[in-house]
Every structure is written in C-alpha cells, then in structure tokens.
Enzyme design. Sequence first.
Site, PDB file in Angstrom:
ATOM      1  N   ARG A  29     -13.293   5.647  10.895  1.00 48.33           N
ATOM      2  CA  ARG A  29     -13.024   4.241  10.620  1.00 48.33           C
ATOM      3  C   ARG A  29     -12.848   3.478  11.926  1.00 48.33           C
ATOM      4  O   ARG A  29     -12.427   4.046  12.929  1.00 48.33           O
ATOM      5  CB  ARG A  29     -11.779   4.104   9.726  1.00 48.33           C
ATOM      6  N   GLU A  66      -4.058 -12.439   2.647  1.00 55.16           N
ATOM      7  CA  GLU A  66      -4.952 -11.340   2.266  1.00 55.16           C
ATOM      8  C   GLU A  66      -6.253 -11.926   1.752  1.00 55.16           C
ATOM      9  O   GLU A  66      -6.259 -12.811   0.919  1.00 55.16           O
ATOM     10  CB  GLU A  66      -4.285 -10.469   1.189  1.00 55.16           C
ATOM     11  N   ARG A  67      -7.366 -11.356   2.266  1.00 53.65           N
ATOM     12  CA  ARG A  67      -8.662 -11.923   1.857  1.00 53.65           C
ATOM     13  C   ARG A  67      -9.018 -11.588   0.413  1.00 53.65           C
ATOM     14  O   ARG A  67      -9.771 -12.296  -0.233  1.00 53.65           O
ATOM     15  CB  ARG A  67      -9.758 -11.455   2.807  1.00 53.65           C
ATOM     16  N   ILE A  80     -11.192  14.512   6.942  1.00 59.58           N
ATOM     17  CA  ILE A  80     -10.351  14.543   5.736  1.00 59.58           C
ATOM     18  C   ILE A  80     -10.981  13.752   4.587  1.00 59.58           C
ATOM     19  O   ILE A  80     -11.114  14.262   3.466  1.00 59.58           O
ATOM     20  CB  ILE A  80      -8.937  13.989   6.053  1.00 59.58           C
ATOM     21  N   HIS A  92      14.130  29.657  -5.436  1.00 64.66           N
ATOM     22  CA  HIS A  92      13.180  30.747  -5.685  1.00 64.66           C
ATOM     23  C   HIS A  92      12.764  30.730  -7.148  1.00 64.66           C
ATOM     24  O   HIS A  92      13.611  30.524  -8.010  1.00 64.66           O
ATOM     25  CB  HIS A  92      13.848  32.087  -5.354  1.00 64.66           C
ATOM     26  N   VAL A 103      -6.444  -1.213   1.966  1.00 63.02           N
ATOM     27  CA  VAL A 103      -7.328  -0.068   1.745  1.00 63.02           C
ATOM     28  C   VAL A 103      -6.584   1.000   0.952  1.00 63.02           C
ATOM     29  O   VAL A 103      -7.089   1.555  -0.015  1.00 63.02           O
ATOM     30  CB  VAL A 103      -7.795   0.499   3.107  1.00 63.02           C
ATOM     31  N   VAL A 144     -27.152  14.549  12.003  1.00 66.72           N
ATOM     32  CA  VAL A 144     -28.158  13.881  11.175  1.00 66.72           C
ATOM     33  C   VAL A 144     -29.012  13.044  12.116  1.00 66.72           C
ATOM     34  O   VAL A 144     -28.497  12.201  12.843  1.00 66.72           O
ATOM     35  CB  VAL A 144     -27.479  12.991  10.116  1.00 66.72           C
ATOM     36  N   ASP A 164      -3.467   0.603  11.175  1.00 70.02           N
ATOM     37  CA  ASP A 164      -4.734   1.136  11.696  1.00 70.02           C
ATOM     38  C   ASP A 164      -5.236   0.359  12.900  1.00 70.02           C
ATOM     39  O   ASP A 164      -5.904   0.912  13.765  1.00 70.02           O
ATOM     40  CB  ASP A 164      -5.819   1.070  10.597  1.00 70.02           C
ATOM     41  N   ALA A 178      -1.414   5.709   6.197  1.00 72.85           N
ATOM     42  CA  ALA A 178      -0.579   4.716   5.536  1.00 72.85           C
ATOM     43  C   ALA A 178       0.896   4.864   5.921  1.00 72.85           C
ATOM     44  O   ALA A 178       1.593   3.870   6.148  1.00 72.85           O
ATOM     45  CB  ALA A 178      -0.740   4.842   4.025  1.00 72.85           C
TER      46      ALA A 178
END
Length: 577
Positions: free
Chosen positions: A379, A141-142, A291, A551, A149, A345, A419, A427
């Site tokens: 992303r 892991e960097r 989202i 209920h 994320v 935009v 991803d 996730a």
Amino acid sequence: MANKTFTIPDIGNFDSVEVIEIHVKAGDSVKTDDALITLESEKASMDIPATFDGVVQELLLKVGDKVKQGDNILSYDIIGAKETKPVETKSAETKSDSTKPNEPTNNNDDAYDVVVLGSGPGGYTAAFRAADLGLKVALIERFSSIGGVCLNVGCIPSKALLHMAKVITEAEDASHHGIKFNKPEIDLEKIREWKNNDVVGKLTGGLSQMAGQRKVTVIEGYGKFTGSNSIDVEDKDKKTTKVNFNSAIIAVGSKPIVIPNTPDHANIIDSTGALEFKDIPERMLIVGGGIIGLEMGTVYDALGSKITVVELADGLIQGCDRDLVRPLQKRMEKRFENIHLNTKVVEIKADGDNLKVTFENKDGQFEDTFNKVLISVGRTPNGKLIDAELAGVNVDDRGFINVDRQFKTNVPHIYAIGDVIGQPMLAHKATHEAKIAAEVIAGEKVEYQANVIPSVAYTDPEVAWVGVTENEAKQNNIEIEKSAFPWAASGRALSNNRTEGLTKLIFDKQTKRLIGAGIVGVNAGELIAEACLAIEMGADAQDIGLTIHPHPTLSESVAMASEVYEGTITDLFIRKR
Ligand code: FAD
C-alpha cells in the site's frame, strides 16, 4: 414561557432504537445536557440529553417504544431563553463567500479546535478522543460511510470472510476424524449481505451514532489544505465548504499500490475488489505473498478457487521469522495449486475474460492463464493528495509525512497519524497514535512510548509476531536467548487436531526480559496479546512461567515456552546438556 416539543436528534443510521429508560417525568426541571432518556441499539446504548433549560410538561413516549430521528420525546416549557442547537451530522454545505483569501485564519470564531482529515481508525479515534476532551471537532471523510479502509474495505470485511472460510475448512478437517459434512452450498449474495449489512454496516453505523453523541461534526467530501489553518472540502456535487481550524490531524491513510502497465480489466482486482466478493473464480492468481494477499487466498481457497501465489522474495510474509512462516507455507502448499517464490510477473495480458500471465524466475520465463488476478503488492500513503504543501507540511517523495513522538508534523499545530506516517500500516497502530495526537492538542503532556506493535496474518494457521524477531536480532547484533514450545505437545492443540503450531519467545540475554515473540497456529492473533503485555510490562520468563494459565488452552503454550527457557518444563522432556 413557550410550550415546545423535544424530538429524537440525529442518532446515526438507526431507524428503530428501543427506549430502555426514561429519566424525567412531567413537572421535572431539566438543564441542558441532563439525560432525558436512554436508547439502546444492537451496538450501544446512548443517552439523549436535553438541549434546553426548562420544565417537562408531558412525556410522549414510554419504555419499550422503538424510535427514530424526529420522533417526539416530550413537551416542555423553556425557562428563560436558553436553548441550544441539537447535535447534527451534516454533509458539506456551500459557503457563498468564495472570495475569502486562503490565508491563515487561526482563532477565527468559526474555527474548529481540531479538524481531522480522514475517518479511518486513526481519524475517528482522534476525533472522538478530542471531543471527549472537550474540544470542538470536525471529521472530514470523502465517503458517506465513516471508518476508513479498516472498517469498510480492510480488517473487518476480510475477517468476516475469513470466518466463513474457517467454518468451511474446519468442516473439511473434521472428516479426517469421523465427522463428514456434505459439500457446502455457497450463497454469495447472502454472504455479501451479511458482510456488508450485519458486520460492516453495524460498525460504521455505530461510529456515526457515536460521532453524533460526541457532537463531532462529520463533513462529507474530499478535503485539501488551502492554508495553514484551512481546508476546502468538496462534496460529490462539487460544492466547496471552507473549514477553518486551530489544529488539524491528517489521517488520510493509504491505497493499494498499482503495478505499472497492468491492463485495465474487470478481472484484475485489488483487495477492495476481492472483498466485493462478486464471484468465485476457478483459477486465481495472487500477486504478492504478504499478509493481505494470503488472507484473501485463504478465503478464496476455502470457497473452491484454485490459488496460485507469486512472490518476488524467497519466502512468504517477509519480516516474520521463517520458522513461524513454515507451518503456514506447508499447509498452503498442500491446499494451493502453486506457490512461486523468487519469481516476478513480467506481463499480464487480457485474453477475453481471462488473463494470460508471464512469469520469470532464475530458470527463465513461463506462462499461465487465470480467471482472476489479485494484485496485492503493498500500500502507498495518500500524503501527496491533500495539498499539504499549502499548509507548509512536508511530505516525502513516497507520500509519507514525518512526525515527532507527539505526532506533530513540521508545522506544529498540524499532526499526522496512521498509515500516512509510515509502517507498519496497521489499524491498532493508527488508533494508538490517534489518542496521543488528540491528547497533545488538548494540552496533555503525553508522547508515544509504546515499545512494540504486533502484526498478525489471519491466515490458516494464523501467524503473529511482536517485538524483536530472531532475524532482526541477528542483523542488528542484539544478544538474545530464545525458547520455543511446539504445539505437538499441547493437549489443546491435539484436541483441536491442529498441532502444527509453535510458540517462540525471545529474551534479552542481559536482562532476561522478553523482547519479542512469535506464534504460528490457530488463534495466534489472540494469543500474541499476552506477549505484547509482557514486553510492555518488562516481564521475564519467570514472570510468565509462574503466571497460572488456564488448562487446557493454547495460551498455556506461552507459559510453557517460558518454562522451556527456565528449564522447569515438565510437559516436554529436554535432555540436559
Ligand atoms: P485509513 O483507514 O486508510 O482511512 C483513511 C480515510 O481517509 C479513508 O476513509 C479515506 O477515504 C479518507 N480520506 C483520504 N483522503 C481524504 C481526503 N483528502 N478527504 C477526505 N477523506 C479522505 N490492519 C490491521 O491492523 N489488522 C488487519 O486485520 C488489517 N487487515 C486489512 C485488510 C485489508 C484488505 C486491508 C486493505 C488493510 C488491512 N489492514 C489491517 C490495514 C488497516 O486497514 C490500515 O492500517 C488502517 O485502516 C489505517 O488507518 P488510517 O486511519 O491510517 O487510514
């Protein structure tokens, strides 16, 4: 025989963990891996195993003591010569042999069974599952904090802030039915501290601890393939470690898409910047009505920003049926300053600290000025940033890596998950895939067989859906039948003063089985899980409707939507045709 002291090994980022049980006493013989003591942090309890075969001489702590790495546990005498090295979490070390060729090193003695590149929900799950199955695992892991994320700048911090937002908006809503609170005082620093330390820190610390417990070697640094069985990891001091593997799992995730020609300006941020939560801008533009953008809009709106959303498409949250998005859009239209649909935009220009934005829609161009602009237009995968081609792994033009149902890439001993292999970028998809990849490497005969992956927007109200949507059914000529239960008829929704919700079920016309569901309303993200299970179990409307639901709950709406389908509903009057 030699008298030695056994100390607390690396237990992650914890410096005061309680001893809750001691499993040995003076005179006991212990073997490697026998549990000596049990510690309990706020996150989990863990056994500390012996790394020697020997006889306990003296206990050097007692139940209730608070301990940290390096504190003494006991003294012991070794029997024979057996002593193994304790588990450790390490930073990338330099190997002096930089002349080693970058060629396949399969079955090297120093090779890990599995090297996982990236420690997000995909990566850490794969590493932990592989270790639990007895494999020798390294996790690269960097960043110094594992969790990717999701834990650091995604799912978890966003939900922490959304919780704050919920507290504020619920207090506001209460004023309409008799309880008035004063305007909240917002201490940004405290919120940030709570989010970073008590939420994210606890989770990522817990992961480091579990990596240690599982003997997963965590290597900090940026990894790139150098061959089909090797990765070079460069740490922050630019030192390189060569890591050899027999199998690898690529779990490098994704990053926010950057809109070309956007000026470099402190007040133009992405989701990571929004989660840093530096200030509460007076006017904020969110570019993208998906989202992540809408969740951030929900947070900043509750805290007092005036929000504008601009979306190129004709509706918010594409991919979800319009009847489910409508209640959310209605509430947002009331709370937000503007929602510009079918609008793009054209330009963002710096105007001192502010940002002048030019929009374009069918009526022409218009301008507005904001204190902050959040770019949230999707992303993009990190597949192109790891020299995968040196391992022979194909990466497509967009950066995605193609895999089969066992998550094997075109190079059969290299896998990819999460991803980086495609949509939906979620996730829970990554963790599911991770377990399968690890199990395949460990020799289990498994493959991906899930039917559905749920999606949730944790907005207010929440929108959740799973399986076939009504739109999809229309587009693909799938014959469906649908039913819906409006929350206006739910006692629980009325008691919560949130009746805008809807629970919609989609059944296969032939088999009558549930194949899709969508829920909008408070807690829809929790409620959708029942539909996921029903789909996976092949349940039909009768199975769901005849399941007794508690209920009064919102979960009843799932049963009632089934009763609507079956024609047995008594909480609504539906005229017979
Ligand atoms: P990631 O989590 O992206 O992890 C990849 C890791 O690999 C990172 O830690 C990265 O630093 C590391 N890495 C990359 N390249 C290298 C390299 N060469 N060397 C070493 N390390 C490397 N999903 C949900 O399901 N629910 C949510 O509520 C949700 N909310 C979100 C909110 C936001 C604001 C964002 C941005 C995302 C959200 N997501 C959510 C999406 C979710 O975070 C991702 O789908 C998930 O994190 C993907 O997991 P992963 O393991 O594939 O990769």
